[in-house]
Design an enzyme around this catalytic site. Sequence first.
Site, PDB file in Angstrom:
ATOM      1  N   HIS A 152       0.807  -1.223   0.000  1.00  0.00           N
ATOM      2  CA  HIS A 152       0.000   0.000   0.000  1.00  0.00           C
ATOM      3  C   HIS A 152       0.843   1.277   0.000  1.00  0.00           C
ATOM      4  CE1 HIS A 152       0.526   0.009   4.405  1.00  0.00           C
ATOM      5  NE2 HIS A 152       0.146   1.264   4.376  1.00  0.00           N
ATOM      6  N   HIS A 201       7.611  -2.331   2.336  1.00  0.00           N
ATOM      7  CA  HIS A 201       7.473  -0.878   2.199  1.00  0.00           C
ATOM      8  C   HIS A 201       8.809  -0.142   2.042  1.00  0.00           C
ATOM      9  CE1 HIS A 201       3.512  -1.961   3.245  1.00  0.00           C
ATOM     10  NE2 HIS A 201       3.610  -1.871   4.549  1.00  0.00           N
TER      11      HIS A 201
HETATM   12  C1  BG6 Z   1       1.476  -2.400   7.370  1.00  0.00           C
HETATM   13  C2  BG6 Z   1       2.150  -3.075   8.525  1.00  0.00           C
HETATM   14  O1  BG6 Z   1       1.830  -2.993   6.167  1.00  0.00           O
HETATM   15  O2  BG6 Z   1       1.840  -1.027   7.344  1.00  0.00           O
HETATM   16  C3  BG6 Z   1       1.781  -2.399   9.829  1.00  0.00           C
HETATM   17  O3  BG6 Z   1       1.768  -4.441   8.560  1.00  0.00           O
HETATM   18  C4  BG6 Z   1       2.075  -0.921   9.748  1.00  0.00           C
HETATM   19  O4  BG6 Z   1       2.455  -2.986  10.920  1.00  0.00           O
HETATM   20  C5  BG6 Z   1       1.461  -0.309   8.497  1.00  0.00           C
HETATM   21  O5  BG6 Z   1       1.528  -0.312  10.904  1.00  0.00           O
HETATM   22  C6  BG6 Z   1       1.920   1.129   8.325  1.00  0.00           C
HETATM   23  O6  BG6 Z   1       1.185   1.726   7.297  1.00  0.00           O
HETATM   24  P1  BG6 Z   1       0.938   3.288   7.266  1.00  0.00           P
HETATM   25  O7  BG6 Z   1       0.199   3.515   5.998  1.00  0.00           O
HETATM   26  O8  BG6 Z   1       0.155   3.637   8.490  1.00  0.00           O
HETATM   27  O9  BG6 Z   1       2.293   3.923   7.287  1.00  0.00           O
END
Ligand code: BG6
Length: 494
Positions: free
Chosen positions: A183, A245
């Site tokens: 994402h 990520h």
């Molecule tokens: C997710 C992780 O993919 O991304 C989580 O599994 C994390 O642990 C999250 O909190 C963070 O996403 P964002 O969009 O809040 O930075």
Amino acid sequence: MAKKQKHTEQFQNFNIVVFGGTGDLALRKIYPALYHRYIDGQLNCKYNIIAITRKTDQEQTFRSQVRLFLEKNLESSKTNKSEIEAFMTNIHLTVAKEPSVEGYKSLKTFLNKHKDFQNIYYFSTPSSAFGPISKALKASDLAGKNSKVVLEKPLGHSLESSISINDEITQTFEESQIYRIDHYLGKETVQNLMVLRFANNLFERAWDAEHIDSIQITVAESLGVEKRAGYYDQSGALLDMVQNHLLQLVCLVAMEPPFALNANEVRNEKLKILRSLRPFTKDSIRTESIKGQYTRGNIEGSKVSSYLEDIEKYESKTETFVALKTFVDNWRWKNVPFYLRTGKRMKKRYSEIVINFKQVKHNIFPSKEKINNNKLIIRLQPEERIELIQMTKIPGPGGYRYKPTALKLDYMDTFEERFPEAYERLIIDVIRGNQTLFMSQDELVAAWTWIETITNSWKNTNSKNVLYAAGTWGPGDEILNNDESWVTKTWKNK
Ligand code: BG6
């Protein structure tokens, strides 16, 4: 209220079938994302959202939960009861007790009523279920050419398991039908990295080892593990955040300009970066990595418990923080350190990329006062903005006195448009059939291969967690020794 955009692109009618359809991700992200696209006028085709659940008698609770999330999680100006009700008419709950032809009977009956629609299967379940679901869809004759599958992370827990999950899925779906979600790639500020780099001649000219001293990527979270103790304790910060990520961010910062913005070209360039990451060894792991685990602490005035208390498992060795110094071993990035850091229960939620340029070659000013490096700071979240730190003369007499100042582009102030959630962009890309923002299997294999050099080296050297108090910035500084560039103002003083 944000302006509605004109949408001229016509989508093919679709059914989106969400496995794990009553789960947290579906409620918090998937349905609200579709709802936003609906009220924005982008869902200009016929569609059905089919939530799959294993439990019976869920209908009422499910519908009120979806409503609640649509009402609560969206900007108040955007929520309008009649629009929510109209959207809800497209949501259907279907019970499938197990992934089998028998289990998918009522799903099949439903989908067969819309034979000319594309079917999008969204797997929002643990990845161990991906294979059995795919198999049952195939056996039910529901996985034709006009279908796609969306896979949520984590895709396995190791190189081997991720390959075997992929092998199972590809018995039903071809690579061109598979959308592996990360994402982060759907975030506006992450997409802006492409524009910043490839639509601005200025930066691209200085984007290499000759001009850049180091790069830092930080994704700090103040949240802990919430209700995901079971999953998180099996993963830890490295697999939960770095494997996907942070590595995707490295790719976007480091990749060569693709010759065009299409899935093949972009993914190939990213793949080259993943393959160029310097593997960790028994030696480098000691000096160039740190893992940590949070203990009790204080976040914004509230006491918080330790990781071990949060997961109620007092012998866990899982890391909730990781900091790495790594290199992209290619021509462009020779010997430029990439510092990656991420952790839970840090002082604040704060994600940032800092491009730390080299110092000027020679100081001509009589005072010989230090000339700081230029820095390009890309704040991904929250308070999305870009800052260019440059040296500026302090006005007035006294000779040439100077200090670093920031040229700022504040996203919120500059753009009236609302920032769509990452899932909105990604789901729309699935509907339109654009895989550019999704990971290819080759990328996944390359990412796992590098990650395993870390997990194996940690194991071989019996690396231990450094404990850090919740509400601090964690232990990352230790691996930097005297490397000043690690300790930026942005990280330390926030
Ligand atoms: C997710 C992780 O993919 O991304 C989580 O599994 C994390 O642990 C999250 O909190 C963070 O996403 P964002 O969009 O809040 O930075």
